[in-house]
Write an enzyme that holds these catalytic residues in place. Structure first.
Site, PDB file in Angstrom:
ATOM      1  N   THR A 191       1.980   6.456  13.651  1.00 28.67           N
ATOM      2  CA  THR A 191       2.546   7.797  13.458  1.00 28.67           C
ATOM      3  C   THR A 191       2.815   8.535  14.761  1.00 28.67           C
ATOM      4  O   THR A 191       3.818   9.238  14.891  1.00 28.67           O
ATOM      5  CB  THR A 191       1.573   8.633  12.589  1.00 28.67           C
TER       6      THR A 191
ATOM      7  N   THR B 169      -3.101   4.853  12.551  1.00 23.53           N
ATOM      8  CA  THR B 169      -4.478   5.120  12.132  1.00 23.53           C
ATOM      9  C   THR B 169      -4.949   4.179  11.019  1.00 23.53           C
ATOM     10  O   THR B 169      -6.141   3.950  10.868  1.00 23.53           O
ATOM     11  CB  THR B 169      -4.640   6.574  11.649  1.00 23.53           C
ATOM     12  N   ASP B 170      -3.996   3.635  10.242  1.00 21.33           N
ATOM     13  CA  ASP B 170      -4.406   2.860   9.060  1.00 21.33           C
ATOM     14  C   ASP B 170      -5.334   1.701   9.409  1.00 21.33           C
ATOM     15  O   ASP B 170      -6.307   1.445   8.698  1.00 21.33           O
ATOM     16  CB  ASP B 170      -3.174   2.330   8.314  1.00 21.33           C
TER      17      ASP B 170
ATOM     18  N   GLN C 110     -20.712  -1.743  -0.449  1.00 25.40           N
ATOM     19  CA  GLN C 110     -19.573  -0.840  -0.682  1.00 25.40           C
ATOM     20  C   GLN C 110     -19.888   0.578  -0.204  1.00 25.40           C
ATOM     21  O   GLN C 110     -18.986   1.404  -0.072  1.00 25.40           O
ATOM     22  CB  GLN C 110     -19.244  -0.769  -2.178  1.00 25.40           C
ATOM     23  N   CYS C 111     -21.181   0.863   0.027  1.00 25.95           N
ATOM     24  CA  CYS C 111     -21.553   2.209   0.486  1.00 25.95           C
ATOM     25  C   CYS C 111     -21.115   2.390   1.931  1.00 25.95           C
ATOM     26  O   CYS C 111     -21.247   1.479   2.748  1.00 25.95           O
ATOM     27  CB  CYS C 111     -23.074   2.403   0.434  1.00 25.95           C
TER      28      CYS C 111
HETATM   29  N1  ASP Z   1       0.967   4.187   8.558  1.00 27.91           N
HETATM   30  C1  ASP Z   1       0.661   4.734   9.863  1.00 27.91           C
HETATM   31  C2  ASP Z   1       0.109   3.610  10.710  1.00 27.91           C
HETATM   32  O1  ASP Z   1      -1.019   3.248  10.547  1.00 27.91           O
HETATM   33  C3  ASP Z   1      -0.327   5.833   9.731  1.00 27.91           C
HETATM   34  C4  ASP Z   1      -0.741   6.488  11.037  1.00 27.91           C
HETATM   35  O2  ASP Z   1      -0.455   6.062  12.113  1.00 27.91           O
HETATM   36  O3  ASP Z   1      -1.433   7.512  10.918  1.00 27.91           O
HETATM   37  O4  ASP Z   1       0.825   3.069  11.525  1.00 27.91           O
END
Ligand code: ASP
Length: 334
Positions: free
Chosen positions: A13, A88-89, A271-272
């Site tokens: 992003t 971020t993913d 899973q926690c």
């Molecule tokens: N879909 C984007 C990515 O991971 C989300 C992000 O960067 O926040 O590349």
């Protein structure tokens, strides 16, 4: 001393722009970023490179970890610190993998990104990027970390915990390394020191490791169908609570025992978000250790997955992988 930093842009992003299909990586992001940072004073000198092609990190494959690692190695001796711009993913997955590939790194490798693109109003990119650059110029922040939303976290203990908050990452089983307020920590703490060890790997097979979440009603038939692929060598089982699986269905445990006998390394992760797997706490987990399933203790899913991938690439023998998996290699578990 003038400490030079390398910024490696992988996509995400932070460097995206709007299109008719939604956000996508923009061309010439390096120029935009330079123009933007030129308005700020006090930042360390840096060079900028990009991975080709840039990706939305939802498209990340384990082979991208090696691509990033190769770039870092190529430029290692010319820079005192590295800032990796990442979506971020899967940022925490990459941070985990890099911690195993660069164990005991003597300089900072800081991953950051943003929830809103740099060129959009209210973007969190300038704060994340500017502070990551400043932290990367401090020799004290060696090792693989994530700086995001004002917080410095240990890379291999972190997870993306919010899809909307500016503070998108957390490290549920260990405190943050530092928080950046008006003042930056002058000596930001680093992840636990471990002997330097570069794991040089040529390939990672994307089909070698699978994640299987336990849920009410999971059956042996489903486990068999999902795990029959011949390329499978490792399985991260996401169990309940302290590592529990249903024990009223003997076929389920038999299916798992058969997988272990096939030479697949099965690790058990809860899973926690918080707390460890402790085999034997309940009768429902006591048989797991006996059939050769290894506890992932309090590792994040991302760290357990990356560790398994990298150990399987380094060792052919499943027993050796199991033994190495039990050891905390670079502070990834308590
Ligand atoms: N879909 C984007 C990515 O991971 C989300 C992000 O960067 O926040 O590349």
């Amino acid at each position: 001393m003038n400490r030079r930093i390398l910024v490696l842009h992988t996509g995400g992003t932070i460097g995206m722009e709007r299109s008719s299909q939604g956000y996508r990586p923009m061309a010439q992001f390096g120029t935009t970023l330079r123009q933007h940072l030129a308005t700020l004073s006090g930042l360390p000198d840096y060079d900028f490179i990009e991975l080709a092609p840039l990706i939305d990190s939802a498209n990340l494959l384990p082979s991208h970890w090696l691509k990033i690692a190769r770039e870092l190695r190529t430029h290692w001796n010319r820079y005192e610190g590295f800032v990796i711009l990442h979506g971020t993913d899967t940022l925490a997955w990459t941070a985990s993998a890099l911690s195993f590939l660069f164990q005991g790194a003597d300089r900072p490798i800081i991953l950051t990104g943003s929830q809103i693109p740099l060129l959009e109003p209210r973007s969190d990119a300038p704060a994340n990027l500017g502070t990551a650059l400043m932290l990367a110029s401090s020799p004290a922040s060696r090792g693989v970390t994530i700086f995001f939303g004002g917080t410095l976290l240990q890379g291999n203990r972190s997870t993306k915990s919010s899809s909307t908050d500016f503070q998108a990452f957390s490290s549920p089983n260990v405190p943050a390394l530092a928080r950046a307020g008006i003042h930056l920590p002058s000596q930001p703490p680093a992840p636990e020191a471990v002997p330097a060890h570069n794991a040089i790997i040529d390939t990672l097979d994307a089909h070698a490791v699978m994640v299987l979440t336990v849920y009410p009603g999971l059956s042996a038939t489903q486990i068999n169908a999902l795990t029959e692929t011949p390329s499978l060598r490792g399985l991260v089982l996401c169990s309940y609570g302290a590592g529990n699986l249903p024990d009223t269905d003997p076929a389920l445990l038999e299916a798992l025992a058969r997988i272990v006998k096939r030479g697949i390394v099965v690790v058990n992760r809860t899973q926690c978000a918080h707390g460890p797997v402790v085999h034997g706490t309940y009768a429902t987990s006591s048989t797991l250790e006996r059939i050769g399933i290894v506890s992932a203790s309090d590792m994040t899913l991302e760290a357990a997955f990356a560790k398994l991938h990298i150990l399987l690439a380094l060792h052919r023998d499943p027993q050796q992988v199991r033994e190495q998996f039990r050891i905390a290699l670079c502070g990834e578990m308590s």
